[in-house]
Write a protein that holds these residues in place. Structure first.
Motif, PDB file in Angstrom:
ATOM      1  N   GLU A 214       0.851  -1.135   0.048  1.00 10.89           N
ATOM      2  CA  GLU A 214      -0.128   0.075   0.112  1.00 10.89           C
ATOM      3  C   GLU A 214       0.569   1.367  -0.139  1.00 10.89           C
ATOM      4  O   GLU A 214       0.179   2.279  -0.023  1.00 10.89           O
ATOM      5  N   PRO A 216       2.682   4.317  -1.251  1.00 12.26           N
ATOM      6  CA  PRO A 216       2.545   4.965  -2.540  1.00 12.26           C
ATOM      7  C   PRO A 216       3.789   5.380  -2.932  1.00 12.26           C
ATOM      8  O   PRO A 216       4.982   5.443  -2.334  1.00 12.26           O
ATOM      9  N   GLY A 217       4.340   5.126  -4.287  1.00 13.33           N
ATOM     10  CA  GLY A 217       5.675   5.571  -4.804  1.00 13.33           C
ATOM     11  C   GLY A 217       6.584   4.336  -5.084  1.00 13.33           C
ATOM     12  O   GLY A 217       7.531   4.556  -5.643  1.00 13.33           O
ATOM     13  N   LYS A 221       6.000  -3.322  -6.317  1.00 16.27           N
ATOM     14  CA  LYS A 221       5.373  -3.773  -5.323  1.00 16.27           C
ATOM     15  C   LYS A 221       5.843  -5.195  -5.126  1.00 16.27           C
ATOM     16  O   LYS A 221       5.897  -5.936  -6.177  1.00 16.27           O
TER      17      LYS A 221
END
Length: 281
Positions: A214, A216-217, A221
């Protein structure tokens, strides 16, 4: 042919089961997209196993040409043999090197063909295979022979979405996007791979895993394959669940995080956010 469905070792969504069986019924290539690590390549292995078929794998690189999947003419070897007076040069077929699709077309039983990571190749690569995958035949110009499939293979094509594929190619495929597994599905995947894993360790590991996703950036992932590698390391190190559990509502750096984060930018981002969260608390 049997219908494809989930097994104890491979957890497939209902939509994915439908996509595989629809592509087989329509006799069209199945184009599978999804982020890396979601089991696209493994799917071909599971389909071959489910149908009791041989799997022929063609892993695509940036330098791969479509012609290589059909055949290649080894002119260099023929020239060398002619200079040596080898009698083989009289028959040009001795210098035709069969590709993966030729192997599939010539198989005595229907095979499953994996064309893996098609988006790595040149943009013209998919278009160069349109007719061959549609008609299931190709012409060998050096020998003036046409090679036709004895049995139409099940073709599974994977893409990581690195580049757009041509519309003409997409029209000939049955498409499915593998969505990233939700928490319940991931629980089943973990149980399938590590049935003896302690439930509290699995629960805490999944909490950490989904929290990292989760952020961000992130450049990349962590995906299912990273989670499974991380869990294996946790078990090897006999890591207690308490080592992953934190009363701190903010980000904390988990042990062995190098199995989850695969580049220095994401590691630095994670460390910076964890530091800022602690500092701001």
């Amino acid at each position: 042919m049997d219908r494809f469905k989930s097994t104890e070792s491979y957890i497939a969504s209902r939509d994915l089961e439908v996509a595989v069986n629809a592509a087989v019924a329509l006799q069209r290539p199945l184009l599978i997209k999804g982020e890396p690590g979601t089991g696209k390549t493994v799917l071909a292995h599971e389909v071959a196993k489910a149908f009791g078929r041989d799997l022929i794998e063609w892993h695509i690189k940036s330098t791969t040409k479509a012609q290589q999947g059909l055949y290649e003419y080894d002119a260099v070897s023929r020239l060398r043999d002619s200079q040596l007076g080898d009698a083989r040069v009289a028959d040009i077929s001795n210098y035709i090197v069969r590709g993966k699709l030729w192997d599939a077309f010539d198989a005595d039983e229907q095979a499953v063909v994996l064309i893996d990571e098609i988006d790595k190749a040149d943009i013209e690569f998919p278009n160069d295979l349109l007719l061959e995958l549609d008609r299931m035949q190709f012409h060998v110009y050096e020998t003036q022979k046409t090679i036709s499939a004895k049995h139409r293979p099940v073709v599974i094509i994977t893409s990581n979405n690195e580049k757009e594929l041509p519309d003409a190619f997409l029209r000939r495929c049955f498409f499915h996007y593998i969505r990233f597994p939700d928490r319940d599905t991931m629980d089943r995947i973990v149980e399938a791979h590590y049935p003896g894993l302690q439930q509290d360790l699995a629960r805490e590991a999944l909490n950490v895993f989904f929290k990292i996703r989760e952020i961000p950036g992130l450049k990349k992932k962590p995906a299912t394959s990273e989670l499974l590698d991380w869990l294996k390391l946790l078990m090897i190190e006999s890591m207690p669940a308490e080592a992953l559990r934190s009363n701190d509502p903010h980000l904390v750096i988990p042990p062995l995080h190098g199995a989850l984060l695969k580049n220095e930018q994401d590691v630095h981002l994670f460390e910076r956010l964890a530091f800022l969260n602690r500092r701001g608390s």
